[in-house]
Write an enzyme that holds these catalytic residues in place. Sequence first.
Site, PDB file in Angstrom:
ATOM      1  NE  ARG A  26      -4.012  -2.209   1.694  1.00 37.33           N
ATOM      2  CZ  ARG A  26      -5.019  -2.631   2.438  1.00 37.33           C
ATOM      3  NH1 ARG A  26      -5.139  -2.227   3.689  1.00 37.33           N
ATOM      4  NH2 ARG A  26      -5.919  -3.458   1.937  1.00 37.33           N
ATOM      5  CE1 TYR A  28      -1.642  -0.667  -7.953  1.00 37.87           C
ATOM      6  CE2 TYR A  28      -1.513  -2.373  -9.620  1.00 37.87           C
ATOM      7  CZ  TYR A  28      -1.020  -1.216  -9.049  1.00 37.87           C
ATOM      8  OH  TYR A  28       0.087  -0.636  -9.585  1.00 37.87           O
ATOM      9  CD  GLU A  29      -1.266  -4.519  -3.648  1.00 37.13           C
ATOM     10  OE1 GLU A  29      -1.640  -5.187  -2.668  1.00 37.13           O
ATOM     11  OE2 GLU A  29      -0.681  -5.030  -4.619  1.00 37.13           O
ATOM     12  N   GLY A  30      -6.324  -3.109  -2.337  1.00 37.16           N
ATOM     13  CA  GLY A  30      -7.421  -2.558  -1.545  1.00 37.16           C
ATOM     14  C   GLY A  30      -7.892  -1.268  -2.185  1.00 37.16           C
ATOM     15  CD  GLN A  45      -5.997   1.228   1.169  1.00 32.85           C
ATOM     16  OE1 GLN A  45      -5.381   1.409   2.217  1.00 32.85           O
ATOM     17  NE2 GLN A  45      -5.948   0.085   0.506  1.00 32.85           N
TER      18      GLN A  45
END
Lengths: 596, 596
Positions: free
Chosen positions: B298, B442-444, B449
């Site tokens: 992140r 991506y990555e959440g 977030q």
Amino acid sequence: MPQYNAPLRDMQFVLHELLKVEDVLKTLPAHADTNRELIDQVLEEGGKFTSQVLFPLNHSGDREGCTYNKETKTVTPPKGYKEAYKQYVEAGWAALSCDPEFGGQGLPLVMNNSFYEMLNSSNQAWTMYPGLSHGAYECIHAHGSDEQKALYLPKLISGEWTGTMCLTEAHCGTDLGLLRSKAEPQADGSYKITGSKIFISAGEHDMSDNIVHLVLARLPDAPQGSKGISLFIVPKFMPNADGSLGSRNPIACGAIEEKMGIHGNATCQMNLDGAVGWLIGEPHKGLNAMFVFMNAARLGVGMQGLGLTEVAYQNALVYAKDRIQMRSLSGVKAPDKAADPIIVHPDVRRMLLTAKAYAEGGRAFCSYVALQLDKELNHPDEEVRKEAADQVALLTPVVKAFITDNAWIATSECLQVYGGHGYISEWGMEQYVRDARINMIYEGTNTIQSLDLLGRKILMDNGAKLKKFGAQVQAFIEDNGTDEAMSEFISPLADIGDKVSKLTMEIGMKAFQNPDEVGAAAVPYLRVVGHLVYAYFFAQMAKIALEKQDSGDNFYKSKLATARFYFARLLPETATLIRQARSGSANLMALDADLF
Amino acid sequence: MPQYNAPLRDMQFVLHELLKVEDVLKTLPAHADTNRELIDQVLEEGGKFTSQVLFPLNHSGDREGCTYNKETKTVTPPKGYKEAYKQYVEAGWAALSCDPEFGGQGLPLVMNNSFYEMLNSSNQAWTMYPGLSHGAYECIHAHGSDEQKALYLPKLISGEWTGTMCLTEAHCGTDLGLLRSKAEPQADGSYKITGSKIFISAGEHDMSDNIVHLVLARLPDAPQGSKGISLFIVPKFMPNADGSLGSRNPIACGAIEEKMGIHGNATCQMNLDGAVGWLIGEPHKGLNAMFVFMNAARLGVGMQGLGLTEVAYQNALVYAKDRIQMRSLSGVKAPDKAADPIIVHPDVRRMLLTAKAYAEGGRAFCSYVALQLDKELNHPDEEVRKEAADQVALLTPVVKAFITDNAWIATSECLQVYGGHGYISEWGMEQYVRDARINMIYEGTNTIQSLDLLGRKILMDNGAKLKKFGAQVQAFIEDNGTDEAMSEFISPLADIGDKVSKLTMEIGMKAFQNPDEVGAAAVPYLRVVGHLVYAYFFAQMAKIALEKQDSGDNFYKSKLATARFYFARLLPETATLIRQARSGSANLMALDADLF
């Protein structure tokens, strides 16, 4: 996998319940016969054509793009484009709102407007081919000689020929005063035009028999700058008097651009090597003539933004109902499934409602402006025509910039609804975002629109046009000021109305001292005006929806919720915009260019 | 045509003048020797490598994309990628901040962070190959057995092998609790893993000798949901104990995705057909182990946003100084030219300064968080480590979402500076916009977030971590409250600090009654916190700049102007965001899903 269904119900709501177009059209002799039944029928057919013929070519056209052949200097659009255009022409769609004197169907622009929303929802890149033709039609119709009209209009109206506008050169886009293309007068009254144009949408293709280029160039005796530019008709094939095609004119495509989106439309470099052209309108007044084209084109670009917003919303909605992921924080909603559909999540709804509100607000706004255009062109009373013309002039830059900026926001939110799948081409969403990006640029960047609004349309007449629109808003506020159910809409509408007045005066005062204050405030200012317009239309739509919310037709419940969302979540953008517009030019201009 | 020069001066300003990293690193035994000279030298070399080797492959890599071979199930990245990776490995860049015990150079993360900004500015798609390897390194370093560490870490650190993270399946992205891949225990202690993964970045390529996949799957006795997921190492080629490569493991790429951007990176569907894997960490605790990877990732994604913002700004600036178009409204600025360079126009400056401020604010913020990470990992005092860890936990979702949202805004503004040329691929700007879009997903996703920030990091400990950060801001305000020159920065900083406190309490109270209030407020709330952070860093940077503005070094004048622009034009976004966050969940949740 993507889908599109023309939003007929909402279009009918806007046309019949909000704008009562039938009543307005009755006051216009040219359209007095256009009744609701006809309108609905045409739109229904339009919905079928766009969703069944054009929409299936949208994604494939994006993937394939246009092909340029260096040897022949020709362009082949994506598969299916030519055949779809043939169907379009055969069904008479090109003639919809054109002048019956030259073979048009003479239907009102407000109808054509709804049809163009559908065209753009289903396939913006394809729509630009007939869209630019329509612009060329309007320009020749307004400024051409009788002979030019007789020769070109029937072919443009039937769709046998298409048109373009050739303005931009490599060194000048916004600043057309710098343009260099030259027109040499010939003994026969024609001109030989030499120069190189870029970014010519639909500049070359094989979809029509002939392409009618409208080209800006300078006469030998032309004054420098923007007051020395003339407009010429330069056909790809020289037409004979009977409309048949003669020899090939030396105007040819030298290359097509690789670009971010609208891959199905050919963006051409056009080289004119002594191409034969004929002057339209007066010498050196080409920019004025071209502005007819440009204003129509600017409304058309707003429609492109609207179309993309609608189709992105429709698809994101289907996905949000279908895709299951996580449980609702307020308790399981779909116990029979492994997870809840993502439409249960508040932020997914925020994204969807953003697109829904921008689509519905934009539809009301565009249709309203198109109806004003019908009045401007056809009302028997000169005073009414003048008032309508003023509204069109005031609102055109707002349609262009506000709707296309909103489309950028909305399509991106809709992409986000899909998560990772939104980034993958086969789902279709990323194309809408890429296509939407050009609309903020062409036909005058959105910065130029904001300068046109604030500098030319508002400050130059001391806010007279804006005040007239404001008076209309004020009348609505007063008519509904005592209706308690309406107060949730009327209060914020009145508030933003007051703020626009104050902000306009403030900037006007500052602009006297420093003209850079206009440029420093214009972009946020235009968005504030856009929100005033949307607040006005959402309040009107909410009024109708409040009256009919218990009718059993859920459409009105949905409309009311969208209006409430708009006032709660989107209108508050003005709190920031006003601060930005008010912050002045010093925070932008203080830094020396070398110190950036 | 595009260009990139590492912003060494601003990086040095952030590291040495703002954060005084040398002093901080002296307190960390592992980094006590890392002095300013070394840092500057490494960054200078990093600037050369990224601008000379990687940047020239950025545009070509985007145009060419990756090629999938169906027969061999292999992927060929764009031309030059493999050779550039070889240079990267040979120069030891992969080892920069890795553990010396396994061959790393042991340099601090705050340095690696600046290097990653450069990597991403020069070529995000390429950078994802080593970027994901670094994530795999961190995960095995934190959770692997001694044997696993000995076998895998040296190869990942040298760069001979690369890594991936295999989480997502077609039916689950955000909601990993739904995942279905299965791991069957074998007699020898290994597992046979079967399943299908999608969206695996860098999942297959020929740049490294081996690819170490970290795969989430379920053991036969696993509980349902997210507490029944285990993490496995699944190498492409089975490594022998000496590190040499054995047989091919049945984990293979079934297809690569066509997508909006990052075309140079292979986004793979990975099929596991009884692939041999080894458990990392404890059974069923795979998600916890994977979170080490995810948090590093992140921060890395934030850096991608920062890198794109910087390179887009650099190019837009060159264009704005070079392109002439129209005259300044406040009088001719370049009388020797046919028009003024467009940087004279206020709105062009607004667009440029938006990108400049987001780049400089983001750089300060990322570097600060990376320095906290160095403290978290290396400070001898447990209390300091704990405090640093809290700040990293609090700020990681803000880095990821705020910086990537800002990059979307900034790259789009920079594209707009180019007018029509911004939409044309050869100018390079449209690629930055397309590449930037994935970082919000991506990555959440950025919604995830915001829920992580508001729900988990803030409300779950009653705002304790936020209060600590707030106390730090408050101390700065009090230290500078009597400095008149600083009041233009201190007043709005104090104001936004107060507003964040109140807003947090308000949402906390509402969330007790209705958990949907968290989801309804989270996205605007995160941006408000982001602005508090940026206001804090811009105030600190302004303080330094005020002190040195008469030093003769124009850098400080530029910094001061950027800070003033930030406070005048960007911070006011909070006026809208707070209204949105406060508007509650009803405007989102009232409408039945069927009535959308």
